[in-house]
Design a protein around this motif. Structure first.
Motif, PDB file in Angstrom:
ATOM      1  N   SER A 155       0.962  -1.142  -0.211  1.00  0.00           N
ATOM      2  CA  SER A 155       0.135   0.113   0.091  1.00  0.00           C
ATOM      3  C   SER A 155       1.179   1.195  -0.213  1.00  0.00           C
ATOM      4  O   SER A 155       2.447   1.534   0.178  1.00  0.00           O
ATOM      5  N   ARG A 156       0.493   2.712  -0.525  1.00  0.00           N
ATOM      6  CA  ARG A 156       1.355   3.760  -0.446  1.00  0.00           C
ATOM      7  C   ARG A 156       1.266   3.625   1.119  1.00  0.00           C
ATOM      8  O   ARG A 156       2.256   4.787   1.240  1.00  0.00           O
ATOM      9  N   MET A 157       0.447   3.438   2.303  1.00  0.00           N
ATOM     10  CA  MET A 157       1.501   3.807   3.889  1.00  0.00           C
ATOM     11  C   MET A 157       2.417   2.392   4.011  1.00  0.00           C
ATOM     12  O   MET A 157       2.736   2.494   5.028  1.00  0.00           O
ATOM     13  N   GLY A 158       2.834   1.579   3.163  1.00  0.00           N
ATOM     14  CA  GLY A 158       4.057   1.206   3.527  1.00  0.00           C
ATOM     15  C   GLY A 158       4.141  -0.323   3.484  1.00  0.00           C
ATOM     16  O   GLY A 158       4.637  -1.100   5.098  1.00  0.00           O
ATOM     17  N   VAL A 159       2.328  -0.799   3.851  1.00  0.00           N
ATOM     18  CA  VAL A 159       2.027  -1.429   4.878  1.00  0.00           C
ATOM     19  C   VAL A 159       1.503  -3.299   3.596  1.00  0.00           C
ATOM     20  O   VAL A 159       1.055  -3.019   2.367  1.00  0.00           O
ATOM     21  N   LEU A 160       2.860  -4.073   3.494  1.00  0.00           N
ATOM     22  CA  LEU A 160       2.357  -5.136   2.804  1.00  0.00           C
ATOM     23  C   LEU A 160       1.459  -6.404   3.052  1.00  0.00           C
ATOM     24  O   LEU A 160       1.551  -6.460   3.988  1.00  0.00           O
TER      25      LEU A 160
END
Length: 191
Positions: A160-165
């Protein structure tokens, strides 16, 4: 004439008797010899790196994926006892200025909850590739498979654009059938 036929018949019978008496019966059974396959040295996949620039959420990003054999990881054995070295992957996403947005190392253990017992035990983490940009996500495809076979479990990784995989099993078929509109455009009139 009768005598000649009788002599000829006796000669044929004599030759047959001589030919058949020369054959010895054998109790040997002829089959293929099955040789036991001896395991060789552990098999490793080649190291590789895939890098590409992608446009995502209006900016340029650099995606790098690196695979290397994980000599420190537990080895996998096939049904013949052949050992295989499992792989580890590093995925990194950098911004245009070179700063790291996301970086993570992945092993089969990272994916274990999405695998069944057989693949956890006898599977090798074979592949991880960048697939596409999907809105706010970078999408990656991964696979854990049985060595030297076409059997594998496909996985989808979404960053995600929040850095969550997030990771899940891939349940979509890769085949894309043309839509009915595309079929109509490709049809030739009068044929």
């Amino acid at each position: 004439m009768k005598q000649q036929v009788s002599i000829l018949l006796l000669a044929v019978m004599g030759l047959t008797l001589v030919a058949c008496s020369g054959k010895k019966k054998s109790n040997d059974i002829i089959t293929e010899r099955i040789e036991k396959v001896e395991p060789k040295a552990p098999v490793k996949m080649q190291e590789y790196t895939d890098e590409r620039d992608v446009e995502w959420i209006g900016k340029q990003y650099h995606v790098a994926i690196h695979r290397q054999p994980g000599d420190s990881l537990p080895m996998v054995k096939d049904e013949y006892g052949q050992k295989y070295v499992d792989n580890m992957f590093t995925m990194a996403v950098s911004r245009q200025d070179g700063s790291v947005f996301f970086s993570r190392s992945l092993t089969k253990r990272s994916l274990a909850q999405f695998l069944d017992d057989d693949y956890r035990k006898t599977g090798v983490f074979e592949g991880l590739v960048f697939d596409r940009v999907d809105g706010d996500y970078l999408v990656f495809a991964a696979s854990v498979g049985h060595p030297q076979s076409d059997e594998y479990i496909p996985l989808v990784l979404r960053l995600s654009r929040m850095g969550v995989l997030s990771i899940k099993r891939d349940t979509q078929m890769d085949t894309q059938a043309p839509t009915s509109d595309e079929n109509d455009e490709n049809d030739e009139d009068g044929v």
